[in-house]
Scaffold this motif. Structure first.
Motif, short mmCIF file in Angstrom:
data_model
loop_
_atom_site.label_atom_id
_atom_site.label_comp_id
_atom_site.label_asym_id
_atom_site.label_seq_id
_atom_site.Cartn_x
_atom_site.Cartn_y
_atom_site.Cartn_z
N ARG A 74 -15.49 -11.29 23.43
CA ARG A 74 -16.82 -11.87 23.19
C ARG A 74 -16.53 -13.03 22.24
O ARG A 74 -16.39 -12.84 21.04
N ASP A 152 -23.95 -2.50 33.07
CA ASP A 152 -25.36 -2.27 32.77
C ASP A 152 -26.32 -2.44 33.96
O ASP A 152 -27.44 -1.97 33.93
N MET A 194 -24.97 4.30 27.91
CA MET A 194 -24.99 2.86 27.63
C MET A 194 -26.00 2.13 28.52
O MET A 194 -26.70 2.75 29.32
N GLY A 195 -26.01 0.84 28.40
CA GLY A 195 -26.92 0.03 29.23
C GLY A 195 -27.56 -1.11 28.46
O GLY A 195 -28.36 -1.86 29.00
N ARG A 196 -27.25 -1.19 27.18
CA ARG A 196 -27.83 -2.21 26.31
C ARG A 196 -29.36 -2.17 26.41
O ARG A 196 -29.92 -1.13 26.12
N GLU A 250 -29.32 3.92 25.55
CA GLU A 250 -29.06 3.48 24.16
C GLU A 250 -30.12 2.50 23.66
O GLU A 250 -30.34 2.38 22.46
N HIS A 284 -17.70 4.75 25.21
CA HIS A 284 -16.92 3.86 26.08
C HIS A 284 -16.21 4.56 27.23
O HIS A 284 -15.62 3.88 28.07
N ARG A 287 -17.24 3.13 30.41
CA ARG A 287 -16.85 1.78 30.82
C ARG A 287 -15.42 1.74 31.36
O ARG A 287 -15.04 0.80 32.05
#
Ligand code: F6P
Length: 363
Positions: A74, A152, A194-196, A250, A284, A287
């Motif tokens: 990132r 996501d 997860m999934g933002r 999340e 994680h 992922r």
């Protein structure tokens, strides 16, 4: 020979390696050279041996592997113009004027900005003496093509992002595993996925595992949800269920945008229903791991299409993102897809949840 760069950016996702393999091999098949940019935009800004030519055999064994074998980051430097200036210089030094980027909406928005700024960046590099005008002459147009890689499944305009089905598969296996131990002890489990800001993974996993209740950001529970949830769990128990599974995205919150936490839900089950309850945050593990067949297939077809899009682009072509809609691989307008994606988050921020659901449904 035309040189095409390929990069993975943002959070890794299973299937990214399949995309790299497809871009490399299709580029070679079409008479071009393929270059991998290592460590995402960081590699582009850094240059040197972060940019390497890839031959046919260099991507052998990539198809099933999880994560991204060419690395990702990132990157902060690329968010600033000086970083993009360095990136442009490294592209020219390597003779690359086409980039296929596999990442999420943030990474792809950065790519589109890079393309917009491209002529200005080249002019600046020439005027400050870093490059000669003749060196930049053959590379006046930058071609960018986006591939959506993210677990996501949060990008508008595509039915699936590369990685989302592998992640969903892992989540379902994990919930099934928890199911066994939960049923043995008659326990409750609150499982965070997860999934933002997107509830797709949570919602799909809860349907696929028969969870008792799910929390997603797009449709937060209304006031009094505690009674509703406990009522449902109680009914299920009365019907003979030996375990309780609550899945929580999340990004979940209530209608006032107050975050709903796994521990808060656990405390409710413990205190109101006297259920011995545990919290499991999958983290994680969701992922990593091998790409499922769908992600291998999707990344391969989309990688091929991305190279075709590069080769067919004209200076007037809007930056495309390769999508899948109703099982057809298509090219869509990248920035339109990003705009629609952001409008879902905006609707949620404005507490217009009906609109958020409407926009997600329209996808
Ligand atoms: O976007 C993919 C994702 O895994 C999200 O689901 C999650 O919120 C985020 O990335 C985690 O990011 P990081 O690995 O940087 O902690």
């Amino acid at each position: 020979k035309r040189r095409i760069g390929v990069m993975t950016s943002g959070g890794d996702a299973p299937g990214m390696n399949g995309a790299v393999r497809a871009v490399v091999r299709t580029s070679i098949h079409m008479g071009c050279e393929a270059y991998a940019i290592y460590e995402g935009y960081d590699g582009l800004v850094q240059g040197g041996d972060m940019i390497k030519q890839m031959l046919w055999d260099d991507v052998r064994g990539f198809l099933s592997r999880g994560g991204t074998l060419i690395g990702t980051a990132r990157c902060m430097a690329f968010m600033e113009r000086p970083g993009r200036l360095k990136a442009a210089k490294n592209m020219i030094l390597n003779g690359i004027d086409a980039l296929v980027i596999c990442g999420g909406d943030g990474s792809l928005t950065g790519a589109d900005l890079f393309r917009d700024e491209w002529p200005g960046l080249l002019e600046e590099l020439v005027s400050n003496g870093e490059l000669k005008a003749d060196d930049t002459q053959p590379y006046q147009h930058l071609n960018i093509v986006g591939l959506v890689g993210s677990i996501d499944n949060d990008m508008s305009g595509t039915d699936a992002t590369i990685g989302c089905y592998s992640s969903l598969e892992r989540i379902c296996h994990a919930v099934d595993d928890v199911f066994d131990t939960a049923a043995s002890h008659q326990r409750g489990f609150v499982i965070e996925v997860m999934g933002r800001h997107c509830g797709w993974l949570a919602l799909m996993a809860s349907i696929a595992t028969g969870a008792d209740f799910v929390f997603i950001p797009e449709k937060p529970p209304r006031a009094g949800w505690e009674d509703q949830m406990c009522g449902i769990v109680r009914t299920h128990r009365q019907r003979g269920k030996r375990r309780t599974i609550i899945i929580i995205a999340e990004g979940a919150h209530d209608v006032n945008l107050t975050k709903i936490t796994p521990n808060q839900v656990k405390d409710l089950l413990t205190q109101r229903l006297r259920l011995d309850t545990r919290v499991t945050i999958l983290g994680h593990t969701q992922r990593g791991g091998q790409a499922c067949f769908y992600d291998r297939w999707l990344s391969t077809l989309q990688g091929v299409e991305a190279v075709n899009a590069v080769l067919e682009a004209t200076p007037e072509t809007v930056t495309p993102v390769i999508t899948i809609r109703e099982n057809k691989i298509e090219r869509s307008d990248l920035m339109e897809a990003v705009r629609l994606t952001k409008s879902v988050s905006k609707a949620i921020e404005q507490k217009d949840f009906d609109k958020a659901m409407e926009l997600r449904d329209a996808e």
